[in-house]
Design a protein around this motif. Sequence first.
Motif, PDB file in Angstrom:
ATOM      1  N   TYR A  31      26.337  39.533   1.143  1.00  0.00           N
ATOM      2  CA  TYR A  31      25.914  40.520   0.146  1.00  0.00           C
ATOM      3  C   TYR A  31      24.431  40.385  -0.200  1.00  0.00           C
ATOM      4  O   TYR A  31      23.844  39.316  -0.010  1.00  0.00           O
ATOM      5  CB  TYR A  31      26.826  40.415  -1.089  1.00  0.00           C
ATOM      6  CG  TYR A  31      28.285  40.513  -0.676  1.00  0.00           C
ATOM      7  CD1 TYR A  31      28.849  41.755  -0.369  1.00  0.00           C
ATOM      8  CD2 TYR A  31      29.068  39.377  -0.495  1.00  0.00           C
ATOM      9  CE1 TYR A  31      30.166  41.849   0.080  1.00  0.00           C
ATOM     10  CE2 TYR A  31      30.384  39.467  -0.043  1.00  0.00           C
ATOM     11  CZ  TYR A  31      30.928  40.705   0.243  1.00  0.00           C
ATOM     12  OH  TYR A  31      32.220  40.801   0.705  1.00  0.00           O
ATOM     13  N   ILE A  87      35.075  36.952   1.407  1.00  0.00           N
ATOM     14  CA  ILE A  87      35.957  37.638   0.465  1.00  0.00           C
ATOM     15  C   ILE A  87      37.369  37.346   0.964  1.00  0.00           C
ATOM     16  O   ILE A  87      37.692  37.598   2.129  1.00  0.00           O
ATOM     17  CB  ILE A  87      35.631  39.152   0.365  1.00  0.00           C
ATOM     18  CG1 ILE A  87      36.577  39.838  -0.629  1.00  0.00           C
ATOM     19  CG2 ILE A  87      35.644  39.876   1.716  1.00  0.00           C
ATOM     20  CD1 ILE A  87      36.074  41.198  -1.134  1.00  0.00           C
ATOM     21  N   TRP A 141      34.976  40.306  -8.102  1.00  0.00           N
ATOM     22  CA  TRP A 141      34.162  41.510  -8.237  1.00  0.00           C
ATOM     23  C   TRP A 141      34.693  42.281  -9.440  1.00  0.00           C
ATOM     24  O   TRP A 141      35.856  42.135  -9.805  1.00  0.00           O
ATOM     25  CB  TRP A 141      34.327  42.390  -7.000  1.00  0.00           C
ATOM     26  CG  TRP A 141      33.694  41.856  -5.764  1.00  0.00           C
ATOM     27  CD1 TRP A 141      34.290  41.059  -4.826  1.00  0.00           C
ATOM     28  CD2 TRP A 141      32.361  42.094  -5.296  1.00  0.00           C
ATOM     29  NE1 TRP A 141      33.390  40.790  -3.814  1.00  0.00           N
ATOM     30  CE2 TRP A 141      32.205  41.413  -4.075  1.00  0.00           C
ATOM     31  CE3 TRP A 141      31.276  42.828  -5.795  1.00  0.00           C
ATOM     32  CZ2 TRP A 141      31.024  41.427  -3.339  1.00  0.00           C
ATOM     33  CZ3 TRP A 141      30.096  42.845  -5.057  1.00  0.00           C
ATOM     34  CH2 TRP A 141      29.968  42.154  -3.853  1.00  0.00           C
ATOM     35  N   GLN A 144      37.992  47.725  -9.137  1.00  0.00           N
ATOM     36  CA  GLN A 144      37.740  48.669  -8.052  1.00  0.00           C
ATOM     37  C   GLN A 144      38.087  50.103  -8.437  1.00  0.00           C
ATOM     38  O   GLN A 144      39.170  50.379  -8.971  1.00  0.00           O
ATOM     39  CB  GLN A 144      38.562  48.258  -6.829  1.00  0.00           C
ATOM     40  CG  GLN A 144      38.361  46.786  -6.451  1.00  0.00           C
ATOM     41  CD  GLN A 144      37.031  46.498  -5.792  1.00  0.00           C
ATOM     42  OE1 GLN A 144      36.797  46.914  -4.669  1.00  0.00           O
ATOM     43  NE2 GLN A 144      36.156  45.795  -6.491  1.00  0.00           N
ATOM     44  N   ARG A 164      35.645  54.490   3.879  1.00  0.00           N
ATOM     45  CA  ARG A 164      35.124  53.156   4.194  1.00  0.00           C
ATOM     46  C   ARG A 164      36.079  52.066   3.664  1.00  0.00           C
ATOM     47  O   ARG A 164      36.473  52.085   2.499  1.00  0.00           O
ATOM     48  CB  ARG A 164      33.750  52.995   3.559  1.00  0.00           C
ATOM     49  CG  ARG A 164      33.115  51.651   3.725  1.00  0.00           C
ATOM     50  CD  ARG A 164      33.251  50.794   2.487  1.00  0.00           C
ATOM     51  NE  ARG A 164      32.801  49.423   2.729  1.00  0.00           N
ATOM     52  CZ  ARG A 164      32.655  48.517   1.781  1.00  0.00           C
ATOM     53  NH1 ARG A 164      32.907  48.821   0.518  1.00  0.00           N
ATOM     54  NH2 ARG A 164      32.273  47.301   2.072  1.00  0.00           N
ATOM     55  N   TYR A 166      36.841  47.689   3.445  1.00  0.00           N
ATOM     56  CA  TYR A 166      36.232  46.363   3.606  1.00  0.00           C
ATOM     57  C   TYR A 166      37.285  45.282   3.857  1.00  0.00           C
ATOM     58  O   TYR A 166      36.949  44.091   3.935  1.00  0.00           O
ATOM     59  CB  TYR A 166      35.358  46.009   2.390  1.00  0.00           C
ATOM     60  CG  TYR A 166      36.091  45.863   1.072  1.00  0.00           C
ATOM     61  CD1 TYR A 166      36.830  44.720   0.775  1.00  0.00           C
ATOM     62  CD2 TYR A 166      36.036  46.869   0.113  1.00  0.00           C
ATOM     63  CE1 TYR A 166      37.505  44.588  -0.434  1.00  0.00           C
ATOM     64  CE2 TYR A 166      36.700  46.748  -1.098  1.00  0.00           C
ATOM     65  CZ  TYR A 166      37.434  45.604  -1.359  1.00  0.00           C
ATOM     66  OH  TYR A 166      38.093  45.482  -2.554  1.00  0.00           O
ATOM     67  N   ALA A 186      29.669  45.637   3.246  1.00  0.00           N
ATOM     68  CA  ALA A 186      28.823  46.125   2.147  1.00  0.00           C
ATOM     69  C   ALA A 186      27.359  46.276   2.579  1.00  0.00           C
ATOM     70  O   ALA A 186      26.681  47.235   2.194  1.00  0.00           O
ATOM     71  CB  ALA A 186      28.930  45.185   0.950  1.00  0.00           C
ATOM     72  N   THR A 203      35.514  50.519  -4.228  1.00  0.00           N
ATOM     73  CA  THR A 203      34.799  49.267  -4.445  1.00  0.00           C
ATOM     74  C   THR A 203      34.446  49.196  -5.934  1.00  0.00           C
ATOM     75  O   THR A 203      34.901  50.015  -6.736  1.00  0.00           O
ATOM     76  CB  THR A 203      33.554  49.157  -3.520  1.00  0.00           C
ATOM     77  OG1 THR A 203      32.985  47.850  -3.645  1.00  0.00           O
ATOM     78  CG2 THR A 203      32.476  50.166  -3.850  1.00  0.00           C
ATOM     79  N   SER A 204      33.618  48.218  -6.293  1.00  0.00           N
ATOM     80  CA  SER A 204      33.238  48.037  -7.697  1.00  0.00           C
ATOM     81  C   SER A 204      31.987  48.842  -8.050  1.00  0.00           C
ATOM     82  O   SER A 204      31.268  49.309  -7.164  1.00  0.00           O
ATOM     83  CB  SER A 204      32.943  46.560  -7.935  1.00  0.00           C
ATOM     84  OG  SER A 204      31.903  46.159  -7.070  1.00  0.00           O
ATOM     85  N   THR A 207      28.919  47.122  -6.253  1.00  0.00           N
ATOM     86  CA  THR A 207      28.531  47.504  -4.892  1.00  0.00           C
ATOM     87  C   THR A 207      27.958  48.923  -4.854  1.00  0.00           C
ATOM     88  O   THR A 207      27.018  49.189  -4.111  1.00  0.00           O
ATOM     89  CB  THR A 207      29.722  47.304  -3.927  1.00  0.00           C
ATOM     90  OG1 THR A 207      29.975  45.892  -3.866  1.00  0.00           O
ATOM     91  CG2 THR A 207      29.444  47.824  -2.538  1.00  0.00           C
ATOM     92  N   PRO A 228      39.028  41.937  -6.543  1.00  0.00           N
ATOM     93  CA  PRO A 228      39.044  41.016  -5.404  1.00  0.00           C
ATOM     94  C   PRO A 228      38.061  39.866  -5.618  1.00  0.00           C
ATOM     95  O   PRO A 228      37.046  40.038  -6.280  1.00  0.00           O
ATOM     96  CB  PRO A 228      38.585  41.892  -4.244  1.00  0.00           C
ATOM     97  CG  PRO A 228      37.728  42.932  -4.881  1.00  0.00           C
ATOM     98  CD  PRO A 228      38.316  43.195  -6.233  1.00  0.00           C
TER      99      PRO A 228
HETATM  100  N1  PCA Z   1      32.373  44.930  -3.289  1.00  0.00           N
HETATM  101  C1  PCA Z   1      32.637  44.454  -1.964  1.00  0.00           C
HETATM  102  C2  PCA Z   1      34.036  43.982  -1.996  1.00  0.00           C
HETATM  103  C3  PCA Z   1      34.606  44.382  -3.286  1.00  0.00           C
HETATM  104  C4  PCA Z   1      33.460  44.915  -4.058  1.00  0.00           C
HETATM  105  O1  PCA Z   1      33.495  45.261  -5.217  1.00  0.00           O
HETATM  106  C5  PCA Z   1      32.476  45.523  -0.929  1.00  0.00           C
HETATM  107  O2  PCA Z   1      32.495  46.703  -1.272  1.00  0.00           O
HETATM  108  O3  PCA Z   1      32.405  45.191   0.244  1.00  0.00           O
END
Ligand code: PCA
Length: 322
Positions: A31, A87, A141, A144, A164, A166, A186, A203-204, A207, A228
């Motif tokens: 990341y 992760i 994280w 989501q 998408r 992950y 990411a 995702t969060s 991200t 996650p």
């Molecule tokens: N971000 C990472 C994993 C979970 C998150 O919130 C991503 O999107 O890859």
Amino acid sequence: MKTCLRTLVAAIGFTALSVSAQTKWDMPTGYAAANFHTENISQFAADVDKATAGKLKITVHAGGSLYKANEIKRAVQGGQAQIGEIIFGGYANENPLFGTDNVPFLATSYAEAKKLATAQKPALESLLAKQGLKVLFSVPWPPQGIYSAKPINSAADLKGVKWRAYSPQTSRIAELVGAQPVTIQAAELSQALATGAVAAFMTSGATGYDSKVWEQVKYFYDTQAWLPKNAVLVSQKAFDALDKPTQDALLKAAGEAETRGWKSSEEKTKFYLEQLTKNGMNVAAPSAALKADLKKVGDTMIAEWLKTAGAEGQATLDAYKK
Ligand code: PCA
């Protein structure tokens, strides 16, 4: 003269000894450098350096620059890197127990995520120990949610959309709603959006913020579906090669990093969503229809997970619900 020479030789010998006593570790992460996990990890590396008076130097390689996010576990297992960040949910195909915290709607708040983390700990630690890996710390994280280029009123609006993923479970969600899953790390998300390779994903806020997704996607639905966790793993062999005071310093810094990471994840959740709004995104709660559709997805996925995770999965759930 002779004494002088002897002193010199002794001095050189001493310098060589103290140099060889320094250990250097490479630490790949997947990341961005400015991501809150990476900031936490950089602080951890600095703390270790300080606590060991420079005896253990950890160089953080952010953004998948040394190994891509999904290659890091294997790199630490194979000894190419001594320490690295993964992760857990990325490895749910290897063993469903890695995906416990990716099951939608099982644990949806920080308090629940903490309980789940405690319940998962024995299974995760023993699985990884069999692979020569030791968990130093793990951090969640933020919750989501769903990002989309187009408004989503129910799951039907996701039919055929390039989605998408992950992790195996974020791919499974796509299958269940009839979207087309594409696995993208990411670090490559911005590019995948810019080229139109994907138009929706979960995702969060973190991200979304890191990847400036507002340039392509305009909608965020705050579904708070799961939290996650990332984990910092060290090769047991590399750990065992350290002297006891260095091991202790590492473990102490790891404990502090875990506490600090959970705190900053939770504290920054609101900030991230505010930033999405500030940058022109529509941030909203999911509609009743979308919520109901996602609940069905969650029910299917927990049943599937339990079936594959077997008795150990059930034991984790029982510990979580206690
Ligand atoms: N971000 C990472 C994993 C979970 C998150 O919130 C991503 O999107 O890859």
